[in-house]
Design a protein around this motif. Structure first.
Motif, PDB file in Angstrom:
ATOM      1  N   ASN A   8     -15.528 -32.280  -0.338  1.00 13.75           N
ATOM      2  CA  ASN A   8     -15.634 -30.847  -0.602  1.00 13.75           C
ATOM      3  C   ASN A   8     -16.245 -30.118   0.590  1.00 13.75           C
ATOM      4  O   ASN A   8     -16.783 -30.744   1.500  1.00 13.75           O
ATOM      5  CB  ASN A   8     -16.425 -30.586  -1.881  1.00 13.75           C
ATOM      6  CG  ASN A   8     -17.883 -30.952  -1.730  1.00 13.75           C
ATOM      7  OD1 ASN A   8     -18.642 -30.258  -1.055  1.00 13.75           O
ATOM      8  ND2 ASN A   8     -18.303 -32.054  -2.352  1.00 13.75           N
ATOM      9  N   THR A   9     -16.151 -28.801   0.548  1.00 12.49           N
ATOM     10  CA  THR A   9     -16.655 -27.962   1.634  1.00 12.49           C
ATOM     11  C   THR A   9     -17.817 -27.071   1.185  1.00 12.49           C
ATOM     12  O   THR A   9     -18.080 -26.032   1.788  1.00 12.49           O
ATOM     13  CB  THR A   9     -15.520 -27.076   2.188  1.00 12.49           C
ATOM     14  OG1 THR A   9     -15.016 -26.264   1.125  1.00 12.49           O
ATOM     15  CG2 THR A   9     -14.404 -27.898   2.798  1.00 12.49           C
ATOM     16  N   ALA A  55     -15.562 -22.362  -7.067  1.00 14.44           N
ATOM     17  CA  ALA A  55     -14.486 -21.703  -6.319  1.00 14.44           C
ATOM     18  C   ALA A  55     -14.567 -20.193  -6.490  1.00 14.44           C
ATOM     19  O   ALA A  55     -14.423 -19.440  -5.520  1.00 14.44           O
ATOM     20  CB  ALA A  55     -13.131 -22.231  -6.781  1.00 14.44           C
ATOM     21  N   ILE A  60     -12.465 -18.406  -3.445  1.00 12.97           N
ATOM     22  CA  ILE A  60     -11.376 -19.224  -2.908  1.00 12.97           C
ATOM     23  C   ILE A  60     -10.749 -20.058  -4.028  1.00 12.97           C
ATOM     24  O   ILE A  60     -11.373 -20.279  -5.062  1.00 12.97           O
ATOM     25  CB  ILE A  60     -11.874 -20.172  -1.782  1.00 12.97           C
ATOM     26  CG1 ILE A  60     -12.953 -21.127  -2.308  1.00 12.97           C
ATOM     27  CG2 ILE A  60     -12.394 -19.376  -0.589  1.00 12.97           C
ATOM     28  CD1 ILE A  60     -13.391 -22.183  -1.322  1.00 12.97           C
ATOM     29  N   GLU A  63      -8.440 -25.717  -4.673  1.00  6.63           N
ATOM     30  CA  GLU A  63      -7.907 -26.666  -3.698  1.00  6.63           C
ATOM     31  C   GLU A  63      -8.423 -26.405  -2.276  1.00  6.63           C
ATOM     32  O   GLU A  63      -8.306 -27.265  -1.408  1.00  6.63           O
ATOM     33  CB  GLU A  63      -6.381 -26.719  -3.720  1.00  6.63           C
ATOM     34  CG  GLU A  63      -5.702 -25.407  -3.534  1.00  6.63           C
ATOM     35  CD  GLU A  63      -5.478 -24.625  -4.826  1.00  6.63           C
ATOM     36  OE1 GLU A  63      -4.768 -23.611  -4.752  1.00  6.63           O
ATOM     37  OE2 GLU A  63      -6.001 -24.987  -5.887  1.00  6.63           O
ATOM     38  N   SER A  64      -9.028 -25.243  -2.047  1.00  7.77           N
ATOM     39  CA  SER A  64      -9.661 -24.984  -0.747  1.00  7.77           C
ATOM     40  C   SER A  64     -11.108 -25.468  -0.715  1.00  7.77           C
ATOM     41  O   SER A  64     -11.677 -25.650   0.349  1.00  7.77           O
ATOM     42  CB  SER A  64      -9.646 -23.479  -0.442  1.00  7.77           C
ATOM     43  OG  SER A  64      -8.328 -23.037  -0.281  1.00  7.77           O
ATOM     44  N   LEU A  67     -11.149 -31.206  -1.377  1.00  6.53           N
ATOM     45  CA  LEU A  67     -10.092 -31.698  -0.504  1.00  6.53           C
ATOM     46  C   LEU A  67      -9.646 -33.088  -0.938  1.00  6.53           C
ATOM     47  O   LEU A  67     -10.303 -34.081  -0.651  1.00  6.53           O
ATOM     48  CB  LEU A  67     -10.602 -31.727   0.945  1.00  6.53           C
ATOM     49  CG  LEU A  67     -11.304 -30.451   1.401  1.00  6.53           C
ATOM     50  CD1 LEU A  67     -11.979 -30.657   2.732  1.00  6.53           C
ATOM     51  CD2 LEU A  67     -10.313 -29.313   1.450  1.00  6.53           C
TER      52      LEU A  67
END
Length: 75
Positions: A8-9, A55, A60, A63-64, A67
């Protein structure tokens, strides 16, 4: 056997959003700071509801934020 965590981000996104702290993010999505720590370290996969909340917080698509790669797949 539990599936491996998905990359993840979250950490990067927190810093991109005025250096939001783990505690601030936790309060905004209704979880503990420890949950955010575990997510960032890849020790935990969130529920679908928490994934949507995260999200949405960053504006966002899921899926952004998370990952998925073939390496993440549990074979």
């Amino acid at each position: 056997m539990a599936p491996p965590p998905i990359s993840n981000t979250i950490r990067r996104l927190r810093f991109d959003h005025d250096e939001m702290t783990q505690q601030e993010l936790a309060e905004r999505v209704g979880v503990s700071r420890q949950t955010i720590i575990s997510l960032e370290r890849g020790r935990y996969n969130p529920s679908i509801l928490l994934a949507f909340r995260l999200a949405h917080q960053f504006g966002i698509p899921i899926e952004s934020l998370f990952l998925y790669t073939e390496e993440d797949r549990d074979e």
